[in-house]
Structure formats: C-alpha cells, structure tokens
Design a protein around this motif. Structure first.
Motif, mmCIF file in Angstrom:
data_model
loop_
_atom_site.group_PDB
_atom_site.id
_atom_site.type_symbol
_atom_site.label_atom_id
_atom_site.label_comp_id
_atom_site.label_asym_id
_atom_site.label_seq_id
_atom_site.Cartn_x
_atom_site.Cartn_y
_atom_site.Cartn_z
ATOM 1 N N GLU A 66 4.687 14.500 -11.589
ATOM 2 C CA GLU A 66 4.997 14.545 -13.013
ATOM 3 C C GLU A 66 3.907 15.294 -13.779
ATOM 4 O O GLU A 66 4.198 16.116 -14.660
ATOM 5 N N CYS A 107 0.834 -1.206 0.000
ATOM 6 C CA CYS A 107 0.000 0.000 0.000
ATOM 7 C C CYS A 107 0.873 1.262 0.000
ATOM 8 O O CYS A 107 0.583 2.222 -0.711
ATOM 9 N N GLN A 156 2.307 1.805 -3.452
ATOM 10 C CA GLN A 156 1.309 2.351 -4.372
ATOM 11 C C GLN A 156 1.090 3.852 -4.119
ATOM 12 O O GLN A 156 0.915 4.630 -5.056
ATOM 13 N N LEU A 157 1.091 4.272 -2.860
ATOM 14 C CA LEU A 157 0.929 5.692 -2.536
ATOM 15 C C LEU A 157 2.103 6.514 -3.061
ATOM 16 O O LEU A 157 1.921 7.633 -3.566
ATOM 17 N N ASN A 158 3.312 5.966 -2.935
ATOM 18 C CA ASN A 158 4.487 6.663 -3.449
ATOM 19 C C ASN A 158 4.438 6.795 -4.971
ATOM 20 O O ASN A 158 4.788 7.847 -5.530
ATOM 21 N N GLU A 159 3.993 5.738 -5.652
ATOM 22 C CA GLU A 159 3.849 5.803 -7.107
ATOM 23 C C GLU A 159 2.812 6.850 -7.511
ATOM 24 O O GLU A 159 3.003 7.595 -8.477
ATOM 25 N N LEU A 160 1.724 6.912 -6.751
ATOM 26 C CA LEU A 160 0.691 7.895 -7.032
ATOM 27 C C LEU A 160 1.224 9.320 -6.847
ATOM 28 O O LEU A 160 0.945 10.217 -7.647
ATOM 29 N N ASP A 161 2.008 9.541 -5.814
ATOM 30 C CA ASP A 161 2.632 10.853 -5.586
ATOM 31 C C ASP A 161 3.561 11.234 -6.739
ATOM 32 O O ASP A 161 3.568 12.384 -7.186
ATOM 33 N N GLU A 162 4.341 10.282 -7.224
ATOM 34 C CA GLU A 162 5.246 10.544 -8.348
ATOM 35 C C GLU A 162 4.456 10.917 -9.601
ATOM 36 O O GLU A 162 4.838 11.846 -10.329
ATOM 37 N N LEU A 163 3.346 10.217 -9.860
ATOM 38 C CA LEU A 163 2.521 10.536 -11.022
ATOM 39 C C LEU A 163 1.932 11.944 -10.908
ATOM 40 O O LEU A 163 1.883 12.694 -11.887
ATOM 41 N N ARG A 164 1.491 12.318 -9.711
ATOM 42 C CA ARG A 164 0.943 13.658 -9.505
ATOM 43 C C ARG A 164 2.007 14.729 -9.733
ATOM 44 O O ARG A 164 1.739 15.768 -10.335
#
Length: 130
Positions: free
Chosen positions: A28, A15, A18-26
């Motif tokens: 970018e 989890c 996944q939160l870290n990946e979501l932060d990176e997408l935001r």
C-alpha cells in the motif's frame, strides 16, 4: 499460561499473519508513493516552459558557477549571445564577440528582448489628498 506460550502451531500462525499484514502495508505504501510521484511529475511537466530558439536570435546564458559564491545582487545571467546553430534534443551553439563559440544546453538559455528604451528620468507629481 505455559500452555499458551508453548503452543507452537498457534504462535506460528500468528507470526505468519503478522508478516502478511506487514507485506500488505508495504504494498500500500509503494502504491501511494507511485501515485504521489506520478502526480508530482505531471505537475512539473505542465509548468516547464518550452523555448524554441532560431539561428540569429539573441539569448542570455545562466551562469551556474555563481552558486558557489551566493549573493543577492550578483547577476545570474550573462550575455547577450547570438545563436549560430540549433541541434536536436535542446543543444544550442552560441557565440560572443569576446568569449568565442561554444555549445550549451538550451535549458540554460533565456530569450533576450532588446529595444530602444528611454534612459531619461521622468517625474510624476502627485497631488496631495484633499
């Protein structure tokens, strides 16, 4: 199967990943948005026509109220008006014989080019192709 679902440590790490990946997408997406806005502003600023007005010049005034009653053949500009005073930051005072004197934003004005234009009709006869 129950052992995999009940492993709280592994589920928590997944989890968090996944939160870290979501932060990176935001982040970018935010960077791309800033880049796009910067390019759009640069293009817009390049295409702005800078107009300098002097006292005594004749100008046409854009009538923004005509947007309420749209029509193809309706005139968008009225005038000519005469400039009486130019203020800093684009504000201009204009005067008209019938309408009086008032201040407007310089972006609503357009230079009025007057001249002695011939009102006579002219006819050009074309030869038929041979």
């Amino acid at each position: 199967m129950k052992k995999l679902n009940l492993d709280l440590k592994a589920a928590g790490e997944k989890c968090l990943l996944q939160l870290n990946e979501l932060d990176e997408l935001r982040m970018e997406a935010d960077g791309n948005s800033r880049l796009y806005k910067g390019c759009s502003k640069k293009w817009h600023d390049m295409h702005i026509q800078r107009r300098e007005f002097k006292v005594g010049q004749k100008v046409l005034l854009y009538n923004s109220r005509l947007k309420l009653f749209p029509g193809k053949l309706r005139l968008r500009r009225s005038g000519p008006y005469t400039i009486t005073q130019v203020f800093p930051h684009g504000e201009v005072e204009i005067t008209h014989d019938n309408k009086g004197t008032f201040k407007v934003n310089g972006q609503r004005l357009k230079h009025y080019w007057s001249g002695n234009f011939s009102k006579e009709k002219s006819t050009v006869h074309l030869r038929p192709p041979e």
